[in-house]
Design an enzyme around this catalytic site. Structure first.
Site, PDB file in Angstrom:
ATOM      1  N   ALA A  70       0.863  -1.181   0.000  1.00  0.00           N
ATOM      2  CA  ALA A  70       0.000   0.000   0.000  1.00  0.00           C
ATOM      3  C   ALA A  70       0.898   1.228   0.000  1.00  0.00           C
ATOM      4  O   ALA A  70       0.782   2.108   0.854  1.00  0.00           O
ATOM      5  CB  ALA A  70      -0.928  -0.008   1.205  1.00  0.00           C
ATOM      6  N   CYS A 130      -4.274   1.698  -9.736  1.00  0.00           N
ATOM      7  CA  CYS A 130      -3.645   1.581  -8.425  1.00  0.00           C
ATOM      8  C   CYS A 130      -4.721   1.562  -7.345  1.00  0.00           C
ATOM      9  O   CYS A 130      -5.501   2.511  -7.225  1.00  0.00           O
ATOM     10  CB  CYS A 130      -2.685   2.737  -8.173  1.00  0.00           C
ATOM     11  N   GLY A 217       2.639 -11.015  -6.977  1.00  0.00           N
ATOM     12  CA  GLY A 217       3.474 -12.193  -6.818  1.00  0.00           C
ATOM     13  C   GLY A 217       2.845 -13.437  -7.408  1.00  0.00           C
ATOM     14  O   GLY A 217       1.804 -13.379  -8.084  1.00  0.00           O
TER      15      GLY A 217
END
Length: 313
Positions: A70, A130, A217
């Site tokens: 974040a 985002c 990831g």
């Protein structure tokens, strides 16, 4: 013949491997490990008009299959990027993709117009996905009409091709991608992070000060591949794929799904050499599979027709 060379709007890439925006800064730290000229391109950290200090800490948390962040688009601001970061990158033989963000349409347009004139910026990446900022970011990337209008306005002023970073945090990513294409985008980058959370069992509170963060990831790789597989069959503009890439085999999965190049993100934090390692490993993998050129892999999973699917369970 360079078997890894890729041609995209505004980008002549010696290979299809680049670090993803937000996971590489402006390259200074990684330049201590290897020559950045080996990369296909560099996606620099998101740039806003004014400096941003980001969200309060803690703002990074590990997960079993990746990480949550974040950060909140921390960056030095447009002027410093133009005066210091981009000139520093000119020493490397590598095209720059400038990621731009903003809190308002006007800010996006102003930043796009200015940064696209930098001599080593070959393309823009429009950051409308985002999930970690209160204004801007994902607010522009979850409604197709809004995303399309912002894309159109940025295209009007940009001196280089515009790629739009598509959010996975939407109901129908195909509809979003098609709206962005129709607005004039030259390409897509996907996927950005998925909104997630971790909770400290000792306190009962979220680990991140922001509460939620973006999951990236290996955990997101199957989602990224599925979304690229669907979107690439619905649009005609190229896709730079990202989401959990760690190896040359991962790269081919993304190409088979429909990507034309890839960006490596979270893996850079685990191994700073991951990008040059993948680049070095790709030719041998192509040899093993009897593939002459990397471009032969684009969309192979659905172009054969054997496994094409056009609906969701």
């Amino acid at each position: 013949m360079n078997r890894l060379a890729v041609e995209l709007p505004g980008l002549s890439l010696k290979n299809p491997i680049m670090p993803a925006s937000g996971c590489f800064g402006f390259g200074r730290e990684y330049a201590r490990f290897y020559d950045l000229s080996v990369l296909g391109a560099i996606m620099i950290k998101a740039t806003t008009k004014e400096p941003r200090f980001g969200n309060p800490t803690p703002r990074v948390a590990e997960t079993p299959g990746g990480m949550l962040n974040a950060i909140g688009l921390q960056n030095p601001g447009l002027d410093k990027v133009l005066e210091e970061e981009l000139p520093w990158l000119e020493q490397f033989d590598v095209p720059i993709i400038a990621n731009i963000a903003g809190s308002t349409v006007e800010e996006y347009v102003e930043v796009a117009e200015a940064i696209s004139k930098a001599p080593n910026v070959h393309a823009l990446e429009l950051n409308i996905s985002c999930p970690n900022v209160k204004k801007g970011g994902i607010a522009f990337g979850t409604v197709p009409d809004v995303a399309a209008e912002l894309t159109r306005l940025v295209k009007e002023v940009a001196a280089v091709p515009v790629y739009v970073n598509v959010s996975p945090n939407v109901t129908d990513i195909v509809a979003m991608a098609k709206a962005i294409e129709q607005a004039g985008a030259d390409g897509l980058t996907m996927i950005n992070t998925l909104v997630g959370m971790r909770i400290d069992v000792k306190t009962g509170r979220p680990i991140l000060a922001n509460g939620t963060g973006g999951l990236s990831g290996p955990a997101v790789k199957p989602i990224a591949i599925r979304m690229i597989y669907e979107v690439s069959q619905a649009v005609s503009i190229p896709i730079i794929g990202m989401g959990g890439i760690q190896t040359a085999e991962d790269v081919l999965e993304f190409f088979y799904a429909g990507a034309s190049a890839v960006a490596v993100g979270t893996a850079n934090f685990v191994d700073p050499f991951v990008c040059p390692t993948i680049i070095a490993d790709l030719p041998a993998l192509l040899d093993d599979l009897g593939i002459g050129h990397i471009s032969e892999c684009i969309g192979r999973s659905w172009k054969t027709g054997a496994h094409a699917v056009h609906c969701r369970a």
